[in-house]
Design an enzyme around this catalytic site. Sequence first.
Site, PDB file in Angstrom:
ATOM      1  CB  SER A 148      -0.996  -0.008   1.592  1.00 46.48           C
ATOM      2  OG  SER A 148      -1.963  -0.920   1.035  1.00 46.48           O
ATOM      3  NE  ARG A 163       4.600  10.263  -3.452  1.00 49.06           N
ATOM      4  CZ  ARG A 163       3.177  10.508  -3.962  1.00 49.06           C
ATOM      5  NH1 ARG A 163       3.902   9.765  -5.719  1.00 49.06           N
ATOM      6  NH2 ARG A 163       1.184   9.973  -4.365  1.00 49.06           N
ATOM      7  CG  ASP A 201      -6.519  -0.593  -0.556  1.00 50.59           C
ATOM      8  OD1 ASP A 201      -6.613  -0.596  -1.964  1.00 50.59           O
ATOM      9  OD2 ASP A 201      -6.104   0.232   0.579  1.00 50.59           O
TER      10      ASP A 201
END
Length: 494
Positions: A148, A163, A201
Amino acid sequence: MALEAEAKRMVAEFEYTAEDVNKGVKEFIREMEEGLEKQGTMMSQIPTYVTSVPNGTEKGVYLAVDLGGTNFRVCSITLHGNQSFSLQQSKVPVPRTLMEAKTSHELFHFLAKQIEAFLKTHHKDHFEKHRKGSVEEGEFFDLGFTFSFPVNQVGINKGHLMRWTKGFDIQEAIGQDVCGLLQKEIDVLGLPVRVAALVNDTVGTLMARSYTSPGKHKTLIGAIFGTGTNGAYVEKLEKVKKMKAIEEAEGGKANYDSSTGLMVINSEWGSFDNALKVLPNTPYDIDLDRESVNPGIQMFEKRVSGMFLGEILRRALLSLHQHPDEGIALFKDASSHDNDIRSTTTVAEDSALFKQWGIDTSFLSIVEEDQSDHLRITKQTLEKELKIEAASTEDCVAVKMLVHAIGKRAARLSAVALGGVVLSTNKLQEEEMVDIGVDGSLVEYYPGFEEYIREAFREIEGIGEEEKRIRIGLAKDGSGLGAALIALVAHNSD
Ligand code: ADP
């Protein structure tokens, strides 16, 4: 009475009418289509390389791991093929030192070690057999990797880290393929595991719901209304016009099964209408955005999700508390009486009312639910959570009115996103029933959230009475069951 009239005026600012909903849906569909055509649009509409969804008859044992923040979770899921499954799992905190390690090796080696420990405990036979060299590669466990953090996904099990967020900072990992990094460390330990899929997700939510949804019915949308909001849905591959350009940028045809004619799209709808063409924009929304870490970004999310609703309410309550007319102001009752005990309302100097992010969205759920005499529960919650002593019943009524307005607006906005996907995919025409899987504390716990969504559905041109044919169900465990199912379809499409 003056307070109530002022609260009513503020409630009207949060009104999101049927006309607004319809305008919203139109713009949502326009942005969906724009996002399918080209890159760099407001709604990213990211192809996930998942090209089919399960119907509950799938079988097998799959692994899933989840790196999302504080913890690393490893689980194995046994699909029984009758919409049911069993799950075993372990969870360990990620050591802080590894979050800021010098090299990605240190972190990913740690993750692979956890997978090894899990296999030793829960799949000893398979592990031992592999040690003896008698496990064929075809018998390796397929693993779904929920990661995530922002990644640029270029294949079903390939994605480059853009990032770090949430306190992670390993510079050397940026730009690298996170599935490759994990596979490398798994191979060093010699584990019988193949990283088969990189999992978002929302896609996990879609898959988990599709497997468990009653009647072997395939699901159209997986949506999250938790800390943030986002949705993934099943699109016709031919409508994903930008696919070719994406593949060319990666140097050729990406590896996915195009025979289904479908592609699951991660919409990233949190940034729907960042340009504020149709989204409502009260003074509280404006201030919240201006003082946020990312002004002008995630504008839809800032009106819908759990991270923000408490803060919208706080700003509305604070403005009413600081109303220049003392006769109107909230929490300034000099002689409120409750059960004949006269007391003065006091707001502690260090009350969360004065602190950015001071009110959690769970506060809204408590107040919305409160049916007690004189809103006793709201009064107690104001005391406990905001250090506001002896709020009058009139204060509590005003708080409840504002809570209701903010929660209901969030649900009606959610209907814009869900309704937009339902209409743009034409599913009400194509199917008897349209199934939607949802997850997140907001939709799970906010009283009436689904009913407000449904009410708005009925007001949408093109849905109306057909709202009855839209089924919404809770889909838990996208990063366990959902990730396992993505590993399964990834394996099957190889
Ligand atoms: P996440 O989205 O981070 O996986 P959750 O689905 O639990 O996790 O969502 C957490 C968010 O939900 C937080 O922003 C929190 O304020 C909000 N929240 C927690 N409990 C409730 C509740 N009872 N009612 C409404 N919102 C809640």
